[in-house]
Design an enzyme around this catalytic site. Structure first.
Site, PDB file in Angstrom:
ATOM      1  CB  CYS A 115      -8.603  16.620   0.873  1.00 40.23           C
ATOM      2  SG  CYS A 115      -7.102  16.909  -0.079  1.00 40.23           S
ATOM      3  CG  HIS A 263     -10.724  13.619  -1.215  1.00 37.83           C
ATOM      4  ND1 HIS A 263     -10.800  14.602  -2.161  1.00 37.83           N
ATOM      5  CD2 HIS A 263      -9.423  13.521  -0.855  1.00 37.83           C
ATOM      6  CE1 HIS A 263      -9.596  15.080  -2.360  1.00 37.83           C
ATOM      7  NE2 HIS A 263      -8.745  14.446  -1.582  1.00 37.83           N
ATOM      8  CG  ASN A 293      -6.172  14.934  -4.199  1.00 38.31           C
ATOM      9  OD1 ASN A 293      -7.143  15.665  -4.053  1.00 38.31           O
ATOM     10  ND2 ASN A 293      -5.463  14.476  -3.172  1.00 38.31           N
TER      11      ASN A 293
HETATM   12  N1  COA Z   1       7.140   7.850  -9.559  1.00 41.58           N
HETATM   13  C1  COA Z   1       7.953   6.817  -9.396  1.00 41.58           C
HETATM   14  N2  COA Z   1       8.401   6.401  -8.201  1.00 41.58           N
HETATM   15  C2  COA Z   1       7.987   7.066  -7.113  1.00 41.58           C
HETATM   16  C3  COA Z   1       7.121   8.174  -7.218  1.00 41.58           C
HETATM   17  C4  COA Z   1       6.697   8.560  -8.501  1.00 41.58           C
HETATM   18  N3  COA Z   1       5.858   9.595  -8.696  1.00 41.58           N
HETATM   19  N4  COA Z   1       6.871   8.640  -5.975  1.00 41.58           N
HETATM   20  C5  COA Z   1       7.564   7.856  -5.118  1.00 41.58           C
HETATM   21  N5  COA Z   1       8.231   6.926  -5.812  1.00 41.58           N
HETATM   22  C6  COA Z   1       9.099   5.866  -5.291  1.00 41.58           C
HETATM   23  C7  COA Z   1       9.657   6.196  -3.920  1.00 41.58           C
HETATM   24  O1  COA Z   1      10.823   6.977  -4.053  1.00 41.58           O
HETATM   25  C8  COA Z   1       9.957   4.817  -3.367  1.00 41.58           C
HETATM   26  O2  COA Z   1      11.146   4.353  -3.913  1.00 41.58           O
HETATM   27  P1  COA Z   1      12.148   3.432  -3.027  1.00 41.58           P
HETATM   28  O3  COA Z   1      11.378   2.198  -2.729  1.00 41.58           O
HETATM   29  O4  COA Z   1      13.290   3.229  -3.957  1.00 41.58           O
HETATM   30  O5  COA Z   1      12.470   4.242  -1.814  1.00 41.58           O
HETATM   31  C9  COA Z   1       8.820   3.964  -3.939  1.00 41.58           C
HETATM   32  O6  COA Z   1       8.329   4.692  -5.084  1.00 41.58           O
HETATM   33  C10 COA Z   1       7.695   3.729  -2.968  1.00 41.58           C
HETATM   34  O7  COA Z   1       7.339   4.951  -2.381  1.00 41.58           O
HETATM   35  P2  COA Z   1       6.220   5.054  -1.315  1.00 41.58           P
HETATM   36  O8  COA Z   1       6.017   6.485  -0.945  1.00 41.58           O
HETATM   37  O9  COA Z   1       6.482   4.098  -0.210  1.00 41.58           O
HETATM   38  O10 COA Z   1       4.978   4.539  -2.168  1.00 41.58           O
HETATM   39  P3  COA Z   1       3.550   4.166  -1.706  1.00 41.58           P
HETATM   40  O11 COA Z   1       3.268   2.791  -2.115  1.00 41.58           O
HETATM   41  O12 COA Z   1       3.295   4.546  -0.287  1.00 41.58           O
HETATM   42  O13 COA Z   1       2.649   5.122  -2.621  1.00 41.58           O
HETATM   43  C11 COA Z   1       1.439   7.182  -2.496  1.00 41.58           C
HETATM   44  C12 COA Z   1       2.798   6.516  -2.542  1.00 41.58           C
HETATM   45  C13 COA Z   1       1.655   8.670  -2.319  1.00 41.58           C
HETATM   46  C14 COA Z   1       0.707   6.925  -3.788  1.00 41.58           C
HETATM   47  C15 COA Z   1       0.623   6.613  -1.317  1.00 41.58           C
HETATM   48  O14 COA Z   1       1.381   6.585  -0.151  1.00 41.58           O
HETATM   49  C16 COA Z   1      -0.637   7.383  -1.049  1.00 41.58           C
HETATM   50  O15 COA Z   1      -1.524   7.441  -1.870  1.00 41.58           O
HETATM   51  N6  COA Z   1      -0.776   7.953   0.144  1.00 41.58           N
HETATM   52  C17 COA Z   1      -1.927   8.740   0.502  1.00 41.58           C
HETATM   53  C18 COA Z   1      -1.941   9.965  -0.314  1.00 41.58           C
HETATM   54  C19 COA Z   1      -3.097  10.815  -0.048  1.00 41.58           C
HETATM   55  O16 COA Z   1      -4.162  10.338   0.152  1.00 41.58           O
HETATM   56  N7  COA Z   1      -2.837  12.091  -0.074  1.00 41.58           N
HETATM   57  C20 COA Z   1      -3.780  13.117  -0.051  1.00 41.58           C
HETATM   58  C21 COA Z   1      -4.759  13.028   1.034  1.00 41.58           C
HETATM   59  S1  COA Z   1      -5.778  14.353   0.727  1.00 41.58           S
END
Ligand code: COA
Length: 336
Positions: A115, A263, A293
């Site tokens: 990224c 980004h 993204n």
């Molecule tokens: N739809 C519905 N539920 C989802 C899901 C989706 N697409 N993806 C995950 N979940 C669920 C998980 O299973 C979890 O359920 P649980 O509580 O029953 O275990 C819950 O949602 C929370 O998951 P979690 O991963 O802790 O969510 P989060 O608040 O951390 O958000 C992201 C997830 C990915 C949006 C976040 O962590 C993020 O943006 N991280 C950085 C990503 C990034 O920048 N990536 C690229 C860098 S280049």
């Protein structure tokens, strides 16, 4: 004495026609439009269809960038294409783009910094132009994620975030003492310690006897995996840090910057970073709502959209900042 600078002379972008909304994804996996929008800001993204390839997207973005710079493909001295989703494992995507541009021996290479790839590319182009090695370098960010994500409930945490697209710029020498346009400062960093926090494990040349097998595929280890919260925490620390470092090296203040292009990994990350730095919302551009993204392509797409909307008038100061897999991160400040 004239100072040779490298300026961004033209911008372009292209995204596939096919729009995939959060509601479309609801039909493929256990997710919801509400969850996706709340956690990431994404509303829809574009996916390639038919026989559309990365080189197709890169070509259209490049043609626009060349046109806006008033140049022809033969004017390019070098092509740098940043991607984490290359058309083929080797020779990558840039060679297919070079061929499509009708070029015979122009050097080209794929650059892998995920990224942050576009900013790594700009940093490299800046050095190549300032050193006098080349006069015009094409920098492209191009991704086709749609064919490499797990579109089932198991892969939902990653899959809902990503989209396909390409953006391109022409970086050109500027020796005009009366024209202040130029890349003013570049800072890039990496931390391989966290390579496995956001990665695509297979195919792997370290895996024997072949790079991928049925067992690995059954375990879905050929899809990207991410420790979302860990990535989030590092992104919101590294992005403000490198942004401040870059501006300070250029003897600029946050208030001097007209536009901030972050980004487009997650709207929440960018809101958090802008909040920490007290950057007014109207100075931050975003398109994650429409494209998701697009990794290395996100920033050049934003840049090309800003140009198309007339926001990059002469003198405009733009600061671009990214964080991604590697971990890799960086910031580039440029005057238009
Ligand atoms: N739809 C519905 N539920 C989802 C899901 C989706 N697409 N993806 C995950 N979940 C669920 C998980 O299973 C979890 O359920 P649980 O509580 O029953 O275990 C819950 O949602 C929370 O998951 P979690 O991963 O802790 O969510 P989060 O608040 O951390 O958000 C992201 C997830 C990915 C949006 C976040 O962590 C993020 O943006 N991280 C950085 C990503 C990034 O920048 N990536 C690229 C860098 S280049």
């Amino acid at each position: 004495m004239t100072t040779r600078r490298a300026r961004i002379a033209g911008t372009g972008f292209h995204v596939p026609e096919r729009v995939v909304t959060n509601h479309d994804l609801e039909a493929l996996m256990d997710t919801s439009d509400e969850w996706i929008q709340q956690r990431s800001g994404v509303v829809e993204r574009r996916y390639c269809s038919g026989d559309e390839t990365p080189a197709d997207l890169a070509l259209r973005a490049t043609e626009q960038a060349l046109e806006s710079a008033g140049l022809e493909p033969r004017d390019l001295d070098c092509i740098l294409l940043a991607t984490l989703s290359s058309q083929h494992e080797f020779p990558g995507t840039s060679f297919f783009l070079q061929k499509r541009l009708g070029l015979e021996d122009t050097p080209c290479m794929d650059l892998r910094a995920q990224c942050s790839g576009f900013l790594y590319g700009l940093t490299t182009a800046n050095a190549l132009v300032r050193s006098g090695q080349y006069n015009r370098v094409l920098v492209v960010g191009c991704e086709v994620h749609s064919t490499g994500i797990d579109l089932t409930t198991e892969g939902r945490d990653v899959a809902v975030l990503f989209g396909d697209g390409a953006g391109a710029v022409v970086v050109e020498a500027n020796e005009d003492p009366d024209d202040a346009a130029g890349i003013l400062e570049c800072r890039i960093h990496a931390q391989g310690e966290f390579a496995e926090k956001l990665w695509l494990e297979f195919p792997s040349s370290g895996h024997k006897p072949v790079r991928i097998d049925a067992e690995v595929m059954a375990q879905k280890r050929h899809f990207p995996r991410m420790e979302g919260r860990f990535v989030f925490k590092h992104a919101v620390t590294r992005m403000p840090e490198v942004l401040r470092q870059t501006l300070s090296s250029a003897s600029l203040k946050l208030e001097d910057v007209d536009l901030f292009l972050f980004h487009q990994a997650n709207l929440r990350i960018n809101e958090y970073v802008a909040g920490q730095l007290e950057i007014p919302a109207e100075k931050c551009l975003s398109n994650i709502q429409r494209y998701g993204n697009c990794s290395a392509a996100s920033i050049p797409i934003l840049l090309a959209e800003a140009a198309a909307e007339g926001q990059l008038t002469p003198g405009t100061l733009v600061c671009m900042t990214a964080f991604g897999s590697g971990f890799s991160w960086g910031s580039v400040v440029a005057r238009f």
